[in-house]
Each structure stands twice: as C-alpha cells, then as structure tokens.
Design an enzyme around this catalytic site. Structure first.
Site, PDB file in Angstrom:
ATOM      1  N   GLU A 159       0.848  -1.200   0.000  1.00 14.92           N
ATOM      2  CA  GLU A 159       0.000   0.000   0.000  1.00 14.92           C
ATOM      3  C   GLU A 159       0.883   1.249   0.000  1.00 14.92           C
ATOM      4  O   GLU A 159       1.797   1.372   0.814  1.00 14.92           O
ATOM      5  CB  GLU A 159      -0.932  -0.033   1.223  1.00 14.92           C
ATOM      6  CG  GLU A 159      -1.645   1.264   1.545  1.00 14.92           C
ATOM      7  CD  GLU A 159      -2.459   1.872   0.398  1.00 14.92           C
ATOM      8  OE1 GLU A 159      -3.212   1.149  -0.272  1.00 14.92           O
ATOM      9  OE2 GLU A 159      -2.309   3.101   0.169  1.00 14.92           O
TER      10      GLU A 159
ATOM     11  N   ALA B 233     -22.000   3.610  -0.224  1.00 17.40           N
ATOM     12  CA  ALA B 233     -23.235   2.831  -0.099  1.00 17.40           C
ATOM     13  C   ALA B 233     -23.092   1.493  -0.818  1.00 17.40           C
ATOM     14  O   ALA B 233     -22.432   1.410  -1.854  1.00 17.40           O
ATOM     15  CB  ALA B 233     -24.384   3.627  -0.715  1.00 17.40           C
TER      16      ALA B 233
ATOM     17  N   ALA C 258     -17.670   0.390  -5.808  1.00 18.68           N
ATOM     18  CA  ALA C 258     -16.997  -0.444  -4.806  1.00 18.68           C
ATOM     19  C   ALA C 258     -17.653  -1.828  -4.766  1.00 18.68           C
ATOM     20  O   ALA C 258     -16.981  -2.840  -4.569  1.00 18.68           O
ATOM     21  CB  ALA C 258     -17.060   0.221  -3.440  1.00 18.68           C
TER      22      ALA C 258
ATOM     23  N   ARG D 147     -16.236   5.345   4.825  1.00 20.98           N
ATOM     24  CA  ARG D 147     -15.196   4.586   4.121  1.00 20.98           C
ATOM     25  C   ARG D 147     -14.003   4.225   5.025  1.00 20.98           C
ATOM     26  O   ARG D 147     -13.568   3.077   5.083  1.00 20.98           O
ATOM     27  CB  ARG D 147     -14.708   5.426   2.941  1.00 20.98           C
ATOM     28  CG  ARG D 147     -13.864   4.713   1.934  1.00 20.98           C
ATOM     29  CD  ARG D 147     -13.439   5.695   0.863  1.00 20.98           C
ATOM     30  NE  ARG D 147     -14.552   6.139   0.035  1.00 20.98           N
ATOM     31  CZ  ARG D 147     -14.841   5.639  -1.162  1.00 20.98           C
ATOM     32  NH1 ARG D 147     -14.089   4.705  -1.674  1.00 20.98           N
ATOM     33  NH2 ARG D 147     -15.865   6.081  -1.854  1.00 20.98           N
TER      34      ARG D 147
ATOM     35  N   ARG E  29     -17.651  16.904  -1.509  1.00 21.13           N
ATOM     36  CA  ARG E  29     -18.095  15.840  -0.608  1.00 21.13           C
ATOM     37  C   ARG E  29     -17.938  16.266   0.847  1.00 21.13           C
ATOM     38  O   ARG E  29     -17.005  16.994   1.178  1.00 21.13           O
ATOM     39  CB  ARG E  29     -17.247  14.584  -0.803  1.00 21.13           C
ATOM     40  CG  ARG E  29     -17.213  14.100  -2.218  1.00 21.13           C
ATOM     41  CD  ARG E  29     -16.776  12.677  -2.296  1.00 21.13           C
ATOM     42  NE  ARG E  29     -15.340  12.518  -2.370  1.00 21.13           N
ATOM     43  CZ  ARG E  29     -14.756  11.336  -2.469  1.00 21.13           C
ATOM     44  NH1 ARG E  29     -15.470  10.239  -2.462  1.00 21.13           N
ATOM     45  NH2 ARG E  29     -13.452  11.239  -2.545  1.00 21.13           N
TER      46      ARG E  29
HETATM   47  C1  LIG Z   1     -17.649  10.658  -5.175  1.00 21.34           C
HETATM   48  C2  LIG Z   1     -17.654   9.164  -5.215  1.00 21.34           C
HETATM   49  C3  LIG Z   1     -18.659   8.466  -4.564  1.00 21.34           C
HETATM   50  C4  LIG Z   1     -18.696   7.073  -4.612  1.00 21.34           C
HETATM   51  N1  LIG Z   1     -19.697   6.416  -3.972  1.00 21.34           N
HETATM   52  C5  LIG Z   1     -19.775   5.076  -4.059  1.00 21.34           C
HETATM   53  C6  LIG Z   1     -20.822   4.367  -3.403  1.00 21.34           C
HETATM   54  O1  LIG Z   1     -21.671   4.948  -2.723  1.00 21.34           O
HETATM   55  N2  LIG Z   1     -20.865   3.013  -3.542  1.00 21.34           N
HETATM   56  C7  LIG Z   1     -19.938   2.327  -4.275  1.00 21.34           C
HETATM   57  O2  LIG Z   1     -20.039   1.083  -4.374  1.00 21.34           O
HETATM   58  N3  LIG Z   1     -18.918   2.973  -4.886  1.00 21.34           N
HETATM   59  C8  LIG Z   1     -18.820   4.320  -4.793  1.00 21.34           C
HETATM   60  N4  LIG Z   1     -17.800   4.973  -5.410  1.00 21.34           N
HETATM   61  C9  LIG Z   1     -16.780   4.195  -6.136  1.00 21.34           C
HETATM   62  C10 LIG Z   1     -15.791   3.610  -5.149  1.00 21.34           C
HETATM   63  O3  LIG Z   1     -15.277   4.635  -4.320  1.00 21.34           O
HETATM   64  C11 LIG Z   1     -14.641   2.929  -5.873  1.00 21.34           C
HETATM   65  O4  LIG Z   1     -15.142   2.100  -6.886  1.00 21.34           O
HETATM   66  C12 LIG Z   1     -13.835   2.081  -4.888  1.00 21.34           C
HETATM   67  O5  LIG Z   1     -13.338   2.871  -3.834  1.00 21.34           O
HETATM   68  C13 LIG Z   1     -12.678   1.420  -5.618  1.00 21.34           C
HETATM   69  O6  LIG Z   1     -11.882   0.751  -4.687  1.00 21.34           O
HETATM   70  P1  LIG Z   1     -10.422   0.281  -5.098  1.00 21.34           P
HETATM   71  O7  LIG Z   1      -9.891  -0.416  -3.902  1.00 21.34           O
HETATM   72  O8  LIG Z   1     -10.475  -0.411  -6.402  1.00 21.34           O
HETATM   73  O9  LIG Z   1      -9.612   1.622  -5.380  1.00 21.34           O
HETATM   74  P2  LIG Z   1      -9.144   2.757  -4.377  1.00 21.34           P
HETATM   75  O10 LIG Z   1     -10.176   3.030  -3.346  1.00 21.34           O
HETATM   76  O11 LIG Z   1      -8.706   3.898  -5.229  1.00 21.34           O
HETATM   77  O12 LIG Z   1      -7.890   2.138  -3.634  1.00 21.34           O
HETATM   78  C14 LIG Z   1      -6.644   2.006  -4.273  1.00 21.34           C
HETATM   79  C15 LIG Z   1      -5.574   1.817  -3.216  1.00 21.34           C
HETATM   80  O13 LIG Z   1      -4.329   1.607  -3.874  1.00 21.34           O
HETATM   81  C16 LIG Z   1      -3.341   2.451  -3.323  1.00 21.34           C
HETATM   82  N5  LIG Z   1      -2.374   2.736  -4.401  1.00 21.34           N
HETATM   83  C17 LIG Z   1      -2.538   3.550  -5.463  1.00 21.34           C
HETATM   84  N6  LIG Z   1      -1.446   3.536  -6.250  1.00 21.34           N
HETATM   85  C18 LIG Z   1      -0.579   2.673  -5.676  1.00 21.34           C
HETATM   86  C19 LIG Z   1       0.725   2.217  -6.021  1.00 21.34           C
HETATM   87  N7  LIG Z   1       1.353   2.653  -7.128  1.00 21.34           N
HETATM   88  N8  LIG Z   1       1.341   1.325  -5.203  1.00 21.34           N
HETATM   89  C20 LIG Z   1       0.715   0.862  -4.074  1.00 21.34           C
HETATM   90  N9  LIG Z   1      -0.525   1.270  -3.698  1.00 21.34           N
HETATM   91  C21 LIG Z   1      -1.161   2.156  -4.494  1.00 21.34           C
HETATM   92  C22 LIG Z   1      -4.097   3.677  -2.843  1.00 21.34           C
HETATM   93  O14 LIG Z   1      -3.376   4.372  -1.833  1.00 21.34           O
HETATM   94  C23 LIG Z   1      -5.386   3.046  -2.324  1.00 21.34           C
HETATM   95  O15 LIG Z   1      -5.278   2.636  -0.983  1.00 21.34           O
HETATM   96  C24 LIG Z   1     -17.716   6.363  -5.348  1.00 21.34           C
HETATM   97  C25 LIG Z   1     -16.692   7.061  -6.000  1.00 21.34           C
HETATM   98  C26 LIG Z   1     -16.657   8.444  -5.935  1.00 21.34           C
HETATM   99  C27 LIG Z   1     -15.555   9.176  -6.661  1.00 21.34           C
END
Ligand SMILES: Cc1cc2nc3c(=O)[nH]c(=O)nc-3n(C[C@H](O)[C@H](O)[C@H](O)COP(=O)(O)OP(=O)(O)OC[C@H]3O[C@@H](n4cnc5c(N)ncnc54)[C@H](O)[C@@H]3O)c2cc1C
Length: 424
Positions: free
Chosen positions: A39, A52, A328, A124, A202
């Site tokens: 991470e 949500a 998510a 979150r 937000r």
């Molecule tokens: C305004 C907004 C509202 C949302 N509301 C919802 C909702 O209500 N319900 C829902 O289901 N989804 C929602 N989403 C979508 C949801 O937030 C994302 O789809 C979800 O967080 C994706 O999770 P992830 O773990 O794939 O990515 P991320 O949450 O982006 O996590 C990526 C992780 O990787 C790490 N990282 C990045 N680059 C590197 C690297 N090079 N090396 C090592 N680590 C790295 C980061 O630090 C982070 O911890 C929303 C999105 C937005 C923008």
C-alpha cells in the site's frame, strides 16, 4: 531433510476496498496461497466520505467471508425510519422548475426506488479499519508505492519495483491500485482514464445539523436531489450520527492537472445558484471545500484485465462514475470471483488460466456497469437524450436500471468461469 514446497506467493498492490476484500477472500478460499499487500499510503486515512452498498455487494461480503459481512454489519447504517428500510433512494426535485402544466417544488418527491434486500452505508475509513484486523498484521506493507512491473512469464516470478528503489518477486500480482493503476499500465498501457464530465464536493455533516436543513425524514433517508446539470446525494452514516453529502455538477472539460483542487464556498454556491434554499444551507456545513473531478475508464478501458500472471481488479480495471453507487460493489464482486477461482490453483502453471477465466466473466459485467453509470449521470441531471426532464417517463426506468446490478448470481459466475477454465 526434504524441503517443504514453497507456497505460491501473491502480491496485492493497493490496500483499498478491492485489495483488502481480495486478501480476506484469499485467506478464506485459497489459504494455501501466501499474500502480501503493498500500500502506497503510510496508513489508512481517517478522513473520507460515505459509501453505499447494494444487495450484490452485501452478498459478495458474505461469500468472501461471513466474518467480513459481520464486520460490515457492525458499523453499517440503513435508512433511519422503519418505514424506509426497503428504500434504496428517494429522488426529489433539487430546484423549483416549470414541469408540464404546473410547478415542481424543491424537495417534492419524484419517485422512491425500492430495494427489498436493503442497502447499507458506511464511512469509508471506518470500513477499512474494521477490515484490517481480519488479515494478519504483517501481511500489509505500508509506504510501498509500486513504480512498475518488470517481467512476467508463466513459469517465472513477476518483479515489482517500488518508488523507494526496493523490489519484490511474486508468482501472482493482483493490481488493486485504483484508477491511476501502475499495474494496469503493465496489463494494457493504452488504457487511460478520462474526465467523466462531472465533478463533486463531498462532506460528512452531523445528523442534527442535517436535520435542521433537510428535516428528519430526508436527513435519515438515502435521498437524491435532481436538477439541471447537477444532482445531490445524501445518506445517513455512522449509525445515524452523521449524513454523507455529495454535490455533483456537470462540466464539459477538466483542464487542471490535479484531479482535486481547492475552491471557495462562494464558488460552490455559485454552481447551485438556481437550486433550492436547502443547498445554500448545506454548503456552509461542508468542512472540505475541495472540488473532486470524477474520472472514469469508459472511453479507453483496458482491453483485458489479465496479462500472464498479473491481473487488475476494482477501479484499476473498471473505474466508473459513481452515479449508481456501486463501483466499490463491483470491486467486491471481483474479489469474491477471483479468490474463488484461485482456490484450485495448486501449481504456478495453473495461475494464468485462472486469471483468464476471471477476465472472461468479470470484464463484460463491469464494462456494462461502466457505461450504464455514465448514462445514469446524464439521467439524474436531466441531460439524457431519451428522457430530458420528463420525470414521468424516467420513473419506471429508475428501478429497472438498478436491478441487473443488484440481483446477480455470483456463485453461478464462478461456476461459469470454472467451466471456461477447462477450455483454456
Ligand atoms: C464521489 C464518489 C462516490 C462514490 N460512492 C460510491 C458508493 O456509494 N458506492 C460504491 O459502491 N462505490 C462508490 N464509489 C466508487 C468507489 O469509491 C470505488 O469504486 C472504490 O473505492 C474502488 O476501490 P479500489 O480499492 O479499487 O480503489 P481505491 O479506493 O482507489 O484504492 C486504491 C488503493 O491503492 C493504493 N495505491 C494507489 N497507487 C498505488 C501504487 N502505485 N502502489 C501501491 N498502492 C497504491 C491507494 O493508496 C489506495 O489505498 C464512489 C466514488 C466516488 C468518486
């Protein structure tokens, strides 16, 4: 003395919702694999807004590990009134408008979308906090930002090179490193995020202040306020102690280099100058005055989620505009399907077939989700070419457009992938 065979080692790049859910899934479904999460951040941040989850995500939690579902249920929040427990969102007018032969008034109900299996929300950062104890403490390496992936081959290990100059070798690499994924660059370097034509503000505000602005019923219920070229989403979090509020606004292009830029409350107020008075009472309550540009992978998606023994999940693979509240949820589905497929991988030569089967079942569903999320942004902001501001025409579609997302049979998806795997 004979040496024990080495365990297949998995690198999970990124410890967001996707990365942590995959780790918990591997621990449950493929305990013969050894995983390390890399991470980039120094720790999980305490700030963050609400997120949500619909029935598909809740089901995926249970399938990943009932302990994950229990952890989620301990901190999650549902609509506060008993009479609204089956409501996904209530959609209301966000501004006074001429509508057909009359006037639509701010706050008037347009339609309530029902979701019988329920929907739940969490803060979150709190969710990440309760997930972390479900995996071994030493399996997460913080401050490890991946720079690039060096080599890959079915028979050899993959080399991860980090920004701090260190390297690691693993048999499998799962890229859950979000929309700016470096793992995706390795899988398909042509895929690039693009601006979704929406940005947002937000915040999480105390419930009593939200009630003072929106009233008890609306503050305690997932609510979407619709208007021209903008929409606002609010829902209760923290077991009803607070309300997560997101104000979305349409913008044709994004010129700033950064995706998060500072602005002023006056600027935000200007964006909503034609909206109802409640918006102008909400804006001073938002502690953070940043603008978040919403980017997505819709126009230039990865052509595959897999290359050799490397794959991508969550936003790294299918970042979408958040207008169906399920990005998510899709990431959590990925985590279940992927960990279930890795159950049978007992030898490194089986890895790439399992990953290809993952790609085959996950890419079509998540691709459909991405395009439908963009479409939803137009829909909620009265910009959709087929509906415009005709809310009577929109009403039946509101329910319909969510049902295929919520009611998916994930175990069947795994079975389909396993059948496919035999053919590779
Ligand atoms: C305004 C907004 C509202 C949302 N509301 C919802 C909702 O209500 N319900 C829902 O289901 N989804 C929602 N989403 C979508 C949801 O937030 C994302 O789809 C979800 O967080 C994706 O999770 P992830 O773990 O794939 O990515 P991320 O949450 O982006 O996590 C990526 C992780 O990787 C790490 N990282 C990045 N680059 C590197 C690297 N090079 N090396 C090592 N680590 C790295 C980061 O630090 C982070 O911890 C929303 C999105 C937005 C923008």
């Amino acid at each position: 003395m004979a040496q024990l065979p080495q365990k297949i080692s998995v690198a999970i790049v990124g410890g967001g919702i996707a990365g942590l859910c995959t780790a918990i899934g591997l621990q449950k479904h493929a305990p013969h694999l050894e995983f390390t999460i890399y991470e980039a951040a120094a720790r999980f941040d305490v700030i963050g807004s609400g997120v949500a989850f619909g029935p598909n995500a809740l089901e995926a939690f249970t399938l990943i590990d009932p302990a994950l579902r229990e952890a989620f249920d301990r901190i999650s929040t549902t609509n506060q009134l008993e009479t609204k427990k089956d409501t996904w969102f209530e959609f209301r007018w966000g501004q006074d408008m001429e509508y057909k032969n009359g006037k639509a008034k701010t706050g008037d109900l347009i339609s309530a979308v029902q979701c019988h299996e329920g929907q739940a929300t969490v803060h979150r950062a709190r969710f990440l906090e309760v997930m972390l104890p479900l995996i071994p403490h030493d399996s997460v390496k913080f401050r490890k930002r991946l720079a690039y992936i060096k080599n890959v081959g079915d028979a050899e290990k993959t080399r991860l090179v980090f920004k701090d100059g260190t390297e690691a070798l693993h048999d499998v690499v799962i890229g859950s490193d979000g929309i700016k994924s470096h793992v995706r660059e390795f899988v398909d370097h042509k895929s690039k995020p693009g601006f979704s034509t929406k940005y947002c503000h937000r915040g999480v505000i105390p419930m009593e202040k939200a009630i003072a602005v929106m009233g008890e019923e609306r503050a305690g219920t997932n609510t979407g306020y619709l208007g021209k070229h903008g929409h606002i989403i609010s829902f209760p979090v923290d077991q009803g102690d607070a309300v997560s509020v997101t104000l979305f606004k349409g913008e044709r292009i994004w010129t700033a280099e950064n995706w998060v830029v500072e602005t002023t409350r006056e600027h935000i107020a200007q964006d909503y100058k034609d909206w109802g008075a409640f918006v102008h009472e909400l804006i001073p309550l938002m502690q953070d005055t940043s603008i978040w540009a919403v980017f997505e992978l819709v126009d230039n998606p990865p052509s595959t989620y897999v290359r050799g023994n490397v794959c991508i999940t969550g936003d790294a693979a299918h970042a979408s505009a958040p207008h169906q509240g399920s990005g998510a949820g899709m990431a959590i589905e990925d985590s279940y399907v992927l960990s279930a497929l890795l159950t049978d991988v007992k030898d490194t030569k089986d890895i790439s077939r399992a990953l290809r089967a993952y790609d085959a079942v996950r890419r079509p569903r998540t691709r459909r989700f991405q395009t439908s999320s963009r479409d939803a942004g137009l829909f909620w902001e009265f910009e959709h070419p087929d509906f415009g501001v005709d809310v009577d025409k929109m009403k039946p579609i509101m329910q319909e457009r969510m049902e295929w997302i919520w009611y998916v049979d994930l175990q069947k998806e795994v079975e389909m992938a396993k059948d496919l795997l035999e053919t590779f």
